[in-house]
Design a protein around this motif. Structure first.
Motif, short mmCIF file in Angstrom:
data_model
loop_
_atom_site.label_atom_id
_atom_site.label_comp_id
_atom_site.label_asym_id
_atom_site.label_seq_id
_atom_site.Cartn_x
_atom_site.Cartn_y
_atom_site.Cartn_z
N PHE A 159 -0.81 37.31 3.87
CA PHE A 159 -0.35 38.62 3.31
C PHE A 159 0.33 39.59 3.91
CE2 PHE A 159 -4.89 39.52 4.29
CZ PHE A 159 -4.81 40.39 4.99
N GLU A 160 0.38 39.36 5.18
CA GLU A 160 1.40 40.21 5.90
C GLU A 160 2.92 39.62 5.70
OE1 GLU A 160 1.04 42.81 7.91
OE2 GLU A 160 -1.08 42.86 7.23
N ALA A 161 3.12 38.66 4.99
CA ALA A 161 4.45 38.27 4.73
C ALA A 161 4.80 38.88 3.49
CB ALA A 161 4.44 36.77 4.41
N ARG A 162 6.25 39.42 3.50
CA ARG A 162 6.63 40.22 2.34
C ARG A 162 7.70 39.56 1.53
NH1 ARG A 162 7.59 46.38 4.02
NH2 ARG A 162 8.19 46.26 1.81
N THR A 163 8.08 38.65 2.27
CA THR A 163 9.31 37.49 1.72
C THR A 163 8.89 36.26 1.89
OG1 THR A 163 10.83 39.39 2.38
CG2 THR A 163 11.81 37.15 1.92
N VAL A 164 9.07 35.23 1.05
CA VAL A 164 8.95 34.14 1.09
C VAL A 164 10.31 33.29 1.01
CG1 VAL A 164 8.04 31.83 0.06
CG2 VAL A 164 6.68 33.73 0.42
N ILE A 165 10.89 32.39 1.83
CA ILE A 165 12.19 32.01 1.73
C ILE A 165 12.00 30.52 1.81
CG2 ILE A 165 14.39 31.60 2.80
CD1 ILE A 165 13.85 34.19 4.30
#
Length: 197
Positions: A127-133
């Motif tokens: 959940f530390e990810a703010r962007t999924v590419i």
């Protein structure tokens, strides 16, 4: 060869459509595999530059999903010069994966995880990810949906943005079908029939 088949009007059957679609995606991403599973680089500089642009504008940490091991390695080589990143793929030992995930979640020493979505689809809280590419699409709907959920977890404090890099209409159609949980069967054939490829 795929271009020649499509332009010549030769039939692409349902039996070989998945293989043709996969080859098309490999070319789009920048590494095509031959019959001996040896990969060959195809110029994908515009796609890589677009990825760098998205990363430069993305707030916080990112998960970058890439469905080809060769491209996971190539992107790591390219991005590790300018960002703090790590690889997670089928060759990454479980102990090393755990170390990477902990570092991603608990420190500022890791900005990005470049991963094969098949290694990240279930049970991880990132959940530390703010962007999924999505550098390139998967051909499995469940993998796509579950990989996106790695960032959409309890504990997420910020909105998560999912970015899909595309360079052609087939990729757009593949993502549309993945998001709507539709089969990919016929995606390439439909586009050939419409004259879009």
């Amino acid at each position: 060869q795929l271009t020649l088949v499509v332009k010549s009007g030769q039939a692409i059957t349902a039996a070989n459509e998945a293989a043709a679609r996969q080859k098309f995606i490999q070319i789009s991403l920048g590494a095509v595999y031959d019959q001996n599973h040896k990969w060959h680089i195809v110029d994908a500089k515009p796609r890589i530059e677009e990825l760098k642009t998205v990363l430069a504008e993305a707030p916080g940490k990112t998960l970058i999903f890439v469905p080809l091991t060769s491209m996971v390695n190539l992107l790591y080589k390219e991005l590790s010069k300018i960002r703090k990143c790590a690889i997670v793929n089928g060759d990454t030992p479980q102990k090393e994966r755990s170390r990477i995930f902990q570092k991603f979640q608990e420190t500022d020493d890791l900005q990005d995880i470049i991963a094969d979505p098949g290694t990240m689809a279930h049970g991880l809280d990132l959940f530390e990810a703010r962007t999924v590419i999505w550098y390139g699409s998967t051909d499995k709907t469940e993998l796509y949906l579950q990989a996106n959920k790695r960032a959409h977890r309890p504990g997420q404090k910020y909105p998560v943005t999912v970015v899909q890099l595309v360079s052609n209409k087939l990729e757009i159609e593949i993502y549309r079908r993945l998001e709507n949980n539709e089969t990919l069967q016929g995606a390439l054939l439909d586009m050939v029939r419409k004259g879009e490829i």
